[in-house]
Design an enzyme around this catalytic site. Structure first.
Site, short mmCIF file in Angstrom:
data_model
loop_
_atom_site.label_atom_id
_atom_site.label_comp_id
_atom_site.label_asym_id
_atom_site.label_seq_id
_atom_site.Cartn_x
_atom_site.Cartn_y
_atom_site.Cartn_z
N CYS A 259 0.20 0.25 10.29
CA CYS A 259 -0.26 -0.77 9.34
C CYS A 259 0.84 -1.64 8.74
O CYS A 259 1.77 -1.15 8.09
CB CYS A 259 -1.06 -0.12 8.22
SG CYS A 259 -1.81 -1.37 7.15
N ARG B 6 -17.97 -2.80 17.97
CA ARG B 6 -17.20 -4.01 17.67
C ARG B 6 -15.91 -4.06 18.48
O ARG B 6 -15.09 -3.13 18.42
CB ARG B 6 -16.86 -4.06 16.16
CG ARG B 6 -16.13 -5.34 15.73
CD ARG B 6 -15.90 -5.36 14.23
NE ARG B 6 -17.15 -5.28 13.49
CZ ARG B 6 -17.90 -6.32 13.15
NH1 ARG B 6 -17.52 -7.54 13.48
NH2 ARG B 6 -19.02 -6.15 12.48
N CYS C 259 -19.51 -6.54 3.62
CA CYS C 259 -18.84 -5.31 4.03
C CYS C 259 -17.53 -5.24 3.24
O CYS C 259 -16.89 -6.29 3.04
CB CYS C 259 -18.54 -5.34 5.53
SG CYS C 259 -17.59 -3.91 6.10
N CYS D 174 -19.51 1.70 8.71
CA CYS D 174 -18.73 1.04 9.77
C CYS D 174 -17.51 1.93 9.97
O CYS D 174 -16.67 2.04 9.07
CB CYS D 174 -18.33 -0.36 9.33
SG CYS D 174 -17.18 -1.16 10.48
N CYS E 48 0.83 -1.20 0.00
CA CYS E 48 0.00 0.00 0.00
C CYS E 48 0.87 1.26 0.00
O CYS E 48 1.84 1.36 0.75
CB CYS E 48 -0.92 0.00 1.21
SG CYS E 48 -2.08 1.38 1.20
N CYS F 127 0.21 4.87 6.98
CA CYS F 127 -0.46 4.70 8.28
C CYS F 127 0.50 3.99 9.24
O CYS F 127 0.95 2.87 8.97
CB CYS F 127 -1.74 3.89 8.10
SG CYS F 127 -2.77 4.51 6.74
N CYS G 255 -16.48 -9.64 5.50
CA CYS G 255 -15.86 -8.32 5.29
C CYS G 255 -14.59 -8.49 4.47
O CYS G 255 -13.70 -9.26 4.85
CB CYS G 255 -15.47 -7.70 6.62
SG CYS G 255 -16.82 -7.61 7.79
N1 SAM Z 1 -6.74 0.48 2.98
C1 SAM Z 1 -8.03 0.72 3.49
C2 SAM Z 1 -8.09 1.84 4.49
O1 SAM Z 1 -7.10 2.13 5.13
O2 SAM Z 1 -9.14 2.44 4.63
C3 SAM Z 1 -8.71 -0.51 4.08
C4 SAM Z 1 -7.93 -1.48 4.93
S1 SAM Z 1 -7.24 -0.84 6.47
C5 SAM Z 1 -6.17 -2.16 6.92
C6 SAM Z 1 -8.62 -0.88 7.61
C7 SAM Z 1 -8.39 -0.49 9.04
O3 SAM Z 1 -7.69 -1.53 9.73
C8 SAM Z 1 -7.57 0.73 9.34
O4 SAM Z 1 -8.28 1.93 9.19
C9 SAM Z 1 -7.19 0.52 10.79
O5 SAM Z 1 -8.15 1.12 11.65
C10 SAM Z 1 -7.22 -1.00 10.95
N2 SAM Z 1 -5.87 -1.51 11.22
C11 SAM Z 1 -4.87 -1.67 10.34
N3 SAM Z 1 -3.76 -2.13 10.94
C12 SAM Z 1 -4.06 -2.28 12.24
C13 SAM Z 1 -3.32 -2.71 13.38
N4 SAM Z 1 -2.04 -3.06 13.30
N5 SAM Z 1 -3.94 -2.75 14.58
C14 SAM Z 1 -5.25 -2.38 14.69
N6 SAM Z 1 -5.99 -1.96 13.64
C15 SAM Z 1 -5.41 -1.90 12.44
FE1 SF4 Z 2 -2.90 1.22 3.31
FE2 SF4 Z 2 -2.86 0.06 5.68
FE3 SF4 Z 2 -3.26 2.68 5.53
FE4 SF4 Z 2 -5.18 0.97 4.66
S1 SF4 Z 2 -4.46 1.20 6.75
S2 SF4 Z 2 -4.43 2.80 3.62
S3 SF4 Z 2 -3.90 -0.72 3.89
S4 SF4 Z 2 -1.39 1.58 4.91
#
Ligand code: SAM
Ligand code: SF4
Ligand code: DTB
Length: 328
Positions: free
Chosen positions: A68, A268, A136, A196, A61, A65, A105
C-alpha cells in the site's frame, strides 16, 4: 435473466481447496468455457457495473500493508492529507454520476474510523444517495455499532478485503490479523450491508495461495455480493513492489475461478487495469468479470483514461449495467 437458475449454479459455501485447485489447473479453454457458461446463466455477459473511486482521506496510515502506497512507513511520495470536506466529496460524486458511474466508492487510509469521523462520512453517504447513486465506503476495521450506523445513513456496500490466503497473510500485514478482517466482515454482514470483499494477486504469492484466497472468499458464511480481484499496482517504496510481475493468464484464471465458485456475485476487475492490455481485459470479461472502476484515478494511482474505457466498451460491444441489476 430472471428465469429460474439450473440447480448446478446454486451458490455453494462448502467448496474444498482441492476442488478450487482443480479448477485453476483446468486447460485454459475449458476453464474459460465453464466460467463464461456460469456467467451467462446468472448475468447478461455484455453488461458491466461501473463504480468510481475517491480517496476521501489519503496517506499517513499507521498499518503496514506491504502493497500500500498510503502506509506512513513506506517512502512512496504519497502525502498525508486530512479528511476531505463533505462538499468537495459531493462535487466529485456529481461528476462521477455525469460520467456514467452507478456507484460512488469512498476510501479512507485508516486502521479503523473514529466515531467522530463517521459523522462526516455519514453525511457524505446521505449526499451520494440523494443523487441516486449507490454508495460504498472502505474505512478499515469496524465495530458492530459502527457498521449499523453506516447502514442507518443509507450505505449500500462496505469494502473490506481478505487480500490474500490465510497462509500468505503474515508476509503482507503484521498490524492486524486475518481474524480481525473476518470479524469486520461479520459486523458488516450482520448490519445488513452488502459486502464487497476480495483480494490482490501479484504479491509474490504461490498458485496455492491464489487457491487459498479464493477458497477463503467462497467459504465465508455468505458469498460477498461484490468480489474485487486486484492486480497489484506496484508502487516504488512498498515492499510488495519487488515481487515478479504476475502472468496475465494466471490473473485471468483467478477471475474465472472466482466467477465459477461465486456464481451470483459481481466479480470486479479491480486495480491494475492501467498496466493491462485491452486484450487481457477482454479475457477477464470473457472469464466473467462484470464490474470495473471507471475514472482516471483509483485511490492514489492511475486508472485508464475514461476515453480509453469508452473505446474499450465500444470495441467489445459492452455496456454499463443498469442500477437495478447492479445491486446484485
Ligand atoms: N484502509 C482501509 C483498509 O485497508 O481496509 C481502506 C482502504 S485500502 C487502500 C483498500 C484496499 O485497496 C486494500 O485492502 C487492498 O486490497 C487495495 N489496495 C491497496 N493498495 C493496492 C495496490 N497497490 N494494488 C492493488 N490493490 C491495492
Ligand atoms: Fe492503511 Fe493502506 Fe493498509 Fe488500508 S491498505 S490499512 S490504507 S496501509
Ligand atoms: C479494492 O479492492 N480496490 C480498490 C478499492 N477496493 C478501494 C483500491 C485499489 C487501490 C489501488 C492503489 C491506489 O490507488 O492507491
Amino acid at each position: 435473466m430472471n428465469a429460474p437458475l439450473p440447480a448446478d449454479t446454486a451458490p455453494r459455501t462448502d467448496w474444498t481447496r482441492e476442488e478450487i485447485a482443480a479448477l485453476f489447473a483446468l486447460p485454459f479453454a475449458e476453464l474459460m468455457f465453464r466460467a463464461a457458461s456460469v456467467h451467462r446463466r446468472n448475468f447478461d455477459p455484455s453488461e458491466v457495473q461501473i463504480s468510481t473511486l475517491l480517496s476521501i482521506k489519503t496517506g499517513g496510515c499507521p498499518e503496514d500493508c506491504a502493497y500500500c502506497p498510503q502506509a506512513a512507513q513506506y517512502d512512496t511520495g504519497v502525502k498525508a492529507e486530512k479528511l476531505m470536506d463533505v462538499e468537495a466529496v459531493l462535487t466529485d460524486a456529481r461528476k462521477a454520476k455525469e460520467a456514467g458511474a452507478s456507484r460512488f466508492c469512498m476510501g479512507a487510509a485508516w486502521r479503523s474510523p473514529k466515531d467522530k469521523d463517521l459523522d462526516a462520512v455519514c453525511t457524505m453517504i446521505e449526499g451520494v444517495k440523494a443523487m441516486g447513486l449507490e454508495s460504498c465506503v472502505t474505512l478499515g476495521m469496524l465495530t458492530g455499532p459502527q457498521a449499523q450506523r453506516l447502514k442507518g445513513a443509507g450505505l449500500d456496500y462496505y469494502n473490506h478485503n481478505l487480500d490474500t490466503s490465510p497462509e500468505h497473510y503474515r508476509h503482507i500485514i503484521s498490524t492486524r490479523t486475518y481474524q480481525d478482517r473476518l470479524d469486520t466482515l461479520e459486523h458488516v454482514r450482520n448490519a445488513g450491508l452488502n459486502v464487497c470483499c476480495g483480494g490482490i494477486v501479484g504479491m509474490g504469492e504461490s498458485a496455492a495461495d491464489r487457491t487459498g484466497m479464493i477458497h477463503a472468499l467462497a467459504t465465508l458464511p455468505e458469498h460477498p455480493q461484490s468480489v474485487p480481484i486486484n492486480a497489484l499496482v506496484a508502487v516504488k517504496g512498498t515492499p510488495a513492489a519487488q515481487a515478479a510481475a504476475l502472468d496475465a493468464i494466471d490473473f485471468v484464471r483467478t477471475i474465472a475461478v472466482a466467477r465459477i465458485v461465486m456464481p451470483r456475485s459481481m466479480v470486479r476487475l479491480s486495480a491494475g487495469r492501467e498496466s493491462m492490455s485491452q486484450e487481457t481485459q477482454a479475457l477477464c470479461f470473457l472469464a466473467g468479470a462484470n464490474s470495473i472502476f471507471y475514472g482516471e484515478k483509483l485511490l492514489t494511482t492511475p486508472n485508464p483514461e475514461t476515453d480509453a474505457d469508452k473505446a474499450l466498451f465500444a470495441r467489445l460491444g459492452m455496456r454499463s449495467m443498469p442500477l437495478k441489476d447492479a445491486g446484485h
